[in-house]
Design a protein around this motif. Structure first.
Motif, PDB file in Angstrom:
ATOM      1  N   PRO A 103       0.808  -1.237   0.000  1.00 17.77           N
ATOM      2  CA  PRO A 103       0.000   0.000   0.000  1.00 17.77           C
ATOM      3  C   PRO A 103       0.832   1.273   0.000  1.00 17.77           C
ATOM      4  O   PRO A 103       0.453   2.264  -0.633  1.00 17.77           O
ATOM      5  CB  PRO A 103      -0.827  -0.129   1.284  1.00 17.77           C
ATOM      6  N   SER A 104       1.985   1.262   0.680  1.00 25.21           N
ATOM      7  CA  SER A 104       2.819   2.463   0.755  1.00 25.21           C
ATOM      8  C   SER A 104       3.423   2.856  -0.594  1.00 25.21           C
ATOM      9  O   SER A 104       3.875   3.990  -0.771  1.00 25.21           O
ATOM     10  CB  SER A 104       3.947   2.256   1.774  1.00 25.21           C
ATOM     11  N   LEU A 105       3.438   1.921  -1.553  1.00 29.34           N
ATOM     12  CA  LEU A 105       4.053   2.184  -2.849  1.00 29.34           C
ATOM     13  C   LEU A 105       3.037   2.420  -3.972  1.00 29.34           C
ATOM     14  O   LEU A 105       3.418   2.790  -5.083  1.00 29.34           O
ATOM     15  CB  LEU A 105       4.966   1.016  -3.245  1.00 29.34           C
ATOM     16  N   ILE A 106       1.764   2.204  -3.667  1.00 29.94           N
ATOM     17  CA  ILE A 106       0.736   2.265  -4.715  1.00 29.94           C
ATOM     18  C   ILE A 106       0.623   3.665  -5.316  1.00 29.94           C
ATOM     19  O   ILE A 106       0.529   3.833  -6.538  1.00 29.94           O
ATOM     20  CB  ILE A 106      -0.626   1.798  -4.171  1.00 29.94           C
ATOM     21  N   SER A 107       0.652   4.684  -4.481  1.00 31.27           N
ATOM     22  CA  SER A 107       0.481   6.054  -4.966  1.00 31.27           C
ATOM     23  C   SER A 107       1.556   6.426  -5.993  1.00 31.27           C
ATOM     24  O   SER A 107       1.250   6.962  -7.072  1.00 31.27           O
ATOM     25  CB  SER A 107       0.526   7.035  -3.788  1.00 31.27           C
ATOM     26  N   ASP A 108       2.820   6.111  -5.690  1.00 32.57           N
ATOM     27  CA  ASP A 108       3.902   6.433  -6.617  1.00 32.57           C
ATOM     28  C   ASP A 108       3.798   5.621  -7.900  1.00 32.57           C
ATOM     29  O   ASP A 108       4.090   6.128  -8.994  1.00 32.57           O
ATOM     30  CB  ASP A 108       5.265   6.170  -5.960  1.00 32.57           C
ATOM     31  N   LEU A 109       3.370   4.363  -7.782  1.00 33.13           N
ATOM     32  CA  LEU A 109       3.241   3.524  -8.966  1.00 33.13           C
ATOM     33  C   LEU A 109       2.160   4.064  -9.898  1.00 33.13           C
ATOM     34  O   LEU A 109       2.346   4.127 -11.120  1.00 33.13           O
ATOM     35  CB  LEU A 109       2.918   2.085  -8.555  1.00 33.13           C
ATOM     36  N   LYS A 110       1.039   4.489  -9.322  1.00 34.33           N
ATOM     37  CA  LYS A 110      -0.037   5.069 -10.138  1.00 34.33           C
ATOM     38  C   LYS A 110       0.391   6.402 -10.739  1.00 34.33           C
ATOM     39  O   LYS A 110       0.063   6.723 -11.889  1.00 34.33           O
ATOM     40  CB  LYS A 110      -1.292   5.257  -9.291  1.00 34.33           C
ATOM     41  N   LYS A 111       1.132   7.193  -9.964  1.00 33.15           N
ATOM     42  CA  LYS A 111       1.559   8.519 -10.423  1.00 33.15           C
ATOM     43  C   LYS A 111       2.580   8.422 -11.553  1.00 33.15           C
ATOM     44  O   LYS A 111       2.461   9.116 -12.573  1.00 33.15           O
ATOM     45  CB  LYS A 111       2.161   9.293  -9.253  1.00 33.15           C
ATOM     46  N   ASN A 112       3.576   7.569 -11.384  1.00 29.91           N
ATOM     47  CA  ASN A 112       4.675   7.500 -12.349  1.00 29.91           C
ATOM     48  C   ASN A 112       4.458   6.482 -13.458  1.00 29.91           C
ATOM     49  O   ASN A 112       5.073   6.587 -14.516  1.00 29.91           O
ATOM     50  CB  ASN A 112       5.979   7.159 -11.621  1.00 29.91           C
ATOM     51  N   GLY A 113       3.576   5.501 -13.222  1.00 35.76           N
ATOM     52  CA  GLY A 113       3.440   4.427 -14.175  1.00 35.76           C
ATOM     53  C   GLY A 113       4.725   3.602 -14.225  1.00 35.76           C
ATOM     54  O   GLY A 113       5.512   3.597 -13.282  1.00 35.76           O
ATOM     55  N   ILE A 114       4.937   2.924 -15.334  1.00 34.93           N
ATOM     56  CA  ILE A 114       6.138   2.112 -15.534  1.00 34.93           C
ATOM     57  C   ILE A 114       6.808   2.551 -16.833  1.00 34.93           C
ATOM     58  O   ILE A 114       6.172   2.592 -17.887  1.00 34.93           O
ATOM     59  CB  ILE A 114       5.793   0.609 -15.618  1.00 34.93           C
ATOM     60  N   TRP A 115       8.082   2.892 -16.736  1.00 37.27           N
ATOM     61  CA  TRP A 115       8.872   3.205 -17.920  1.00 37.27           C
ATOM     62  C   TRP A 115       9.740   2.007 -18.257  1.00 37.27           C
ATOM     63  O   TRP A 115      10.436   1.471 -17.390  1.00 37.27           O
ATOM     64  CB  TRP A 115       9.757   4.431 -17.686  1.00 37.27           C
ATOM     65  N   ILE A 116       9.691   1.556 -19.506  1.00 40.10           N
ATOM     66  CA  ILE A 116      10.517   0.433 -19.939  1.00 40.10           C
ATOM     67  C   ILE A 116      11.350   0.877 -21.136  1.00 40.10           C
ATOM     68  O   ILE A 116      10.808   1.294 -22.164  1.00 40.10           O
ATOM     69  CB  ILE A 116       9.661  -0.787 -20.340  1.00 40.10           C
ATOM     70  N   GLU A 117      12.665   0.798 -20.957  1.00 44.15           N
ATOM     71  CA  GLU A 117      13.573   1.079 -22.074  1.00 44.15           C
ATOM     72  C   GLU A 117      13.974  -0.240 -22.699  1.00 44.15           C
ATOM     73  O   GLU A 117      14.664  -1.053 -22.086  1.00 44.15           O
ATOM     74  CB  GLU A 117      14.814   1.831 -21.595  1.00 44.15           C
ATOM     75  N   SER A 118      13.507  -0.476 -23.918  1.00 38.70           N
ATOM     76  CA  SER A 118      13.760  -1.740 -24.590  1.00 38.70           C
ATOM     77  C   SER A 118      15.205  -1.824 -25.069  1.00 38.70           C
ATOM     78  O   SER A 118      15.960  -0.849 -25.013  1.00 38.70           O
ATOM     79  CB  SER A 118      12.786  -1.939 -25.760  1.00 38.70           C
ATOM     80  N   ILE A 119      15.586  -2.976 -25.576  1.00 36.64           N
ATOM     81  CA  ILE A 119      16.978  -3.220 -25.954  1.00 36.64           C
ATOM     82  C   ILE A 119      17.430  -2.312 -27.095  1.00 36.64           C
ATOM     83  O   ILE A 119      18.626  -2.036 -27.252  1.00 36.64           O
ATOM     84  CB  ILE A 119      17.181  -4.709 -26.325  1.00 36.64           C
ATOM     85  N   ASP A 120      16.469  -1.785 -27.876  1.00 39.00           N
ATOM     86  CA  ASP A 120      16.818  -0.877 -28.977  1.00 39.00           C
ATOM     87  C   ASP A 120      16.921   0.578 -28.533  1.00 39.00           C
ATOM     88  O   ASP A 120      17.126   1.479 -29.353  1.00 39.00           O
ATOM     89  CB  ASP A 120      15.809  -1.000 -30.126  1.00 39.00           C
ATOM     90  N   GLY A 121      16.763   0.824 -27.216  1.00 37.91           N
ATOM     91  CA  GLY A 121      16.896   2.177 -26.683  1.00 37.91           C
ATOM     92  C   GLY A 121      15.609   2.979 -26.637  1.00 37.91           C
ATOM     93  O   GLY A 121      15.593   4.087 -26.093  1.00 37.91           O
ATOM     94  N   LYS A 122      14.527   2.421 -27.164  1.00 41.39           N
ATOM     95  CA  LYS A 122      13.245   3.136 -27.149  1.00 41.39           C
ATOM     96  C   LYS A 122      12.613   3.045 -25.754  1.00 41.39           C
ATOM     97  O   LYS A 122      12.667   2.012 -25.109  1.00 41.39           O
ATOM     98  CB  LYS A 122      12.299   2.563 -28.196  1.00 41.39           C
ATOM     99  N   ARG A 123      12.007   4.143 -25.314  1.00 42.89           N
ATOM    100  CA  ARG A 123      11.357   4.180 -24.002  1.00 42.89           C
ATOM    101  C   ARG A 123       9.839   4.119 -24.172  1.00 42.89           C
ATOM    102  O   ARG A 123       9.261   4.805 -25.013  1.00 42.89           O
ATOM    103  CB  ARG A 123      11.755   5.438 -23.231  1.00 42.89           C
ATOM    104  N   HIS A 124       9.226   3.290 -23.342  1.00 41.10           N
ATOM    105  CA  HIS A 124       7.784   3.080 -23.410  1.00 41.10           C
ATOM    106  C   HIS A 124       7.188   3.385 -22.049  1.00 41.10           C
ATOM    107  O   HIS A 124       7.728   2.960 -21.011  1.00 41.10           O
ATOM    108  CB  HIS A 124       7.479   1.639 -23.799  1.00 41.10           C
ATOM    109  N   HIS A 125       6.076   4.107 -22.038  1.00 41.36           N
ATOM    110  CA  HIS A 125       5.431   4.477 -20.783  1.00 41.36           C
ATOM    111  C   HIS A 125       4.133   3.683 -20.640  1.00 41.36           C
ATOM    112  O   HIS A 125       3.222   3.803 -21.465  1.00 41.36           O
ATOM    113  CB  HIS A 125       5.135   5.981 -20.768  1.00 41.36           C
ATOM    114  N   VAL A 126       4.052   2.880 -19.598  1.00 37.22           N
ATOM    115  CA  VAL A 126       2.877   2.060 -19.329  1.00 37.22           C
ATOM    116  C   VAL A 126       2.098   2.700 -18.182  1.00 37.22           C
ATOM    117  O   VAL A 126       2.630   2.860 -17.075  1.00 37.22           O
ATOM    118  CB  VAL A 126       3.284   0.618 -18.945  1.00 37.22           C
ATOM    119  N   THR A 127       0.866   3.081 -18.438  1.00 37.30           N
ATOM    120  CA  THR A 127       0.087   3.777 -17.414  1.00 37.30           C
ATOM    121  C   THR A 127      -1.292   3.172 -17.195  1.00 37.30           C
ATOM    122  O   THR A 127      -1.879   3.348 -16.135  1.00 37.30           O
ATOM    123  CB  THR A 127      -0.098   5.259 -17.784  1.00 37.30           C
ATOM    124  N   ASP A 128      -1.819   2.479 -18.180  1.00 48.45           N
ATOM    125  CA  ASP A 128      -3.213   2.030 -18.124  1.00 48.45           C
ATOM    126  C   ASP A 128      -3.329   0.681 -17.433  1.00 48.45           C
ATOM    127  O   ASP A 128      -3.565  -0.353 -18.056  1.00 48.45           O
ATOM    128  CB  ASP A 128      -3.781   1.960 -19.545  1.00 48.45           C
TER     129      ASP A 128
END
Length: 342
Positions: free
Chosen positions: A32-57
């Motif tokens: 529970p203490s980490l849920i707020s930051d996870l919802k706020k920031n989402g997940i950023w994934i930098e793939s092996i080709d250097g592209k960054r993807h933002h997962v929020t939904d």
């Protein structure tokens, strides 16, 4: 597919986030203490080709009971540390009958046994994550080395899960011998892991020093002795020719084996320091050495097999993590460490 991901650390965020991007419905469970930051920031994934993807939904809940109120799941990803497995099982007691099949993404060889004792063997699918990733600030995940993920093939959902992993560019590989896969992955995890933390040395330094290198070879030979006693054969896992490495460790001169070990460590960790080192010097009082070298010791004891180097690594690192032994006790001192072999 509808997927429950228990744990949104580096591995959970990488695999769960990748599956979400591929069109699956992924629901996370996090403290529970980490849920707020996870919802706020989402997940950023930098793939092996250097592209960054933002997962929020995605949705996040504080426990499994809340998540399961939103309907049934096709499977669950277990992406927590091994020392949290038993407490997870206790928290799921009331949900046992409705809980979905699980994929254990954890290191070590004992988590599947514990989960199977609770859910039944047919509902626990062994997985070995071989891709090297790192985690930065605000849940930013970077793929350092895209090697792939091994998935036990002898389960009803295995092929369907592998297809979804492939769509998510996770490079799955179906492996028939699940037990051999997990032990083979553990061998790759053992390489210059405990020794690096105990000696405060890089893996390159471990393999350069003659004494620490000999300890590494003995550690692996002890582990292979235990595997042989249980009839477990090494298998190749994604990106690592474990069978060749194990043959070399057993039968070839140590000077020939050294380049193979260096390559296995380098490709496996993508240039990072080993996980035991990171945990110890981050001040964490728990160490997964309990579930790697410690597991080797427990299995060895049941068969009466001596594993003195594994016992030395296990005992020493647990004492360091628990504050019973100063972290500087064996700083760059492999000869002094070797004196502790019983």
């Amino acid at each position: 597919m509808k997927i429950l991901c228990i744990g949104a650390g580096a591995i959970g965020s990488y695999i769960g986030g990748s599956l979400q991007m591929a069109g699956n419905d992924v629901v996370f469970i996090e403290r529970p203490s980490l849920i707020s930051d996870l919802k706020k920031n989402g997940i950023w994934i930098e793939s092996i080709d250097g592209k960054r993807h933002h997962v929020t939904d995605f949705q996040v809940f504080g426990n499994a009971e809340e998540a399961l109120k939103n309907g049934a799941f096709d499977f669950a990803l277990i992406a927590i540390k091994s020392f949290d497995t038993e407490s997870l099982i206790l928290s799921l007691q009331k949900l046992k009958e409705i809980f979905p099949p699980v994929l254990s993404l954890q290191n070590g060889v004992e988590n599947e046994e514990k989960l199977a004792a609770f859910l039944g063997e047919k509902r626990v699918i062994p997985v070995s994550v071989c891709t090297a990733i790192s985690r930065g600030k605000e849940n930013s995940i970077k793929v350092e080395k895209l090697r792939g993920i091994g998935i036990g093939s002898s389960f009803p959902l295995s092929k369907r899960i592998a297809a979804e992993f492939k769509r998510a560019n996770l490079k799955p590989k179906l492996i028939e011998d699940s037990k051999g896969m997990k032990w083979s992955k553990m061998i790759s995890n053992l390489l210059a892991n405990a020794s690096s933390a105990i000696l405060n040395m890089t893996p390159a330094e471990i393999f350069t020093d003659s004494i620490s290198y000999k300890l590494e070879i003995r550690q692996l030979r002890e582990t292979l002795d235990v595997m042989r006693a249980y009839g477990i054969q090494p298998v190749d896992i994604p990106g690592v020719p474990i069978r060749l490495l194990c043959f070399a460790v057993r039968h070839l001169p140590t000077w020939i084996v050294k380049p193979l070990l260096k390559k296995a460590v380098g490709s496996g960790r993508g240039g990072k320091m080993p996980s035991f080192y990171i945990d110890l010097y981050a001040g964490r009082q728990q160490s997964e050495v309990e579930f790697l070298n410690g597991a080797v010791c427990r299995y060895a004891k049941q068969k009466g097999i001596p594993v003195p180097v594994n016992e030395l690594y296990y005992r020493t690192l647990m004492d360091m993590a628990g504050g019973r032994l100063d972290k500087a006790a064996f700083d760059h001192a492999p000869a002094r460490l070797a004196e502790g072999i019983s």
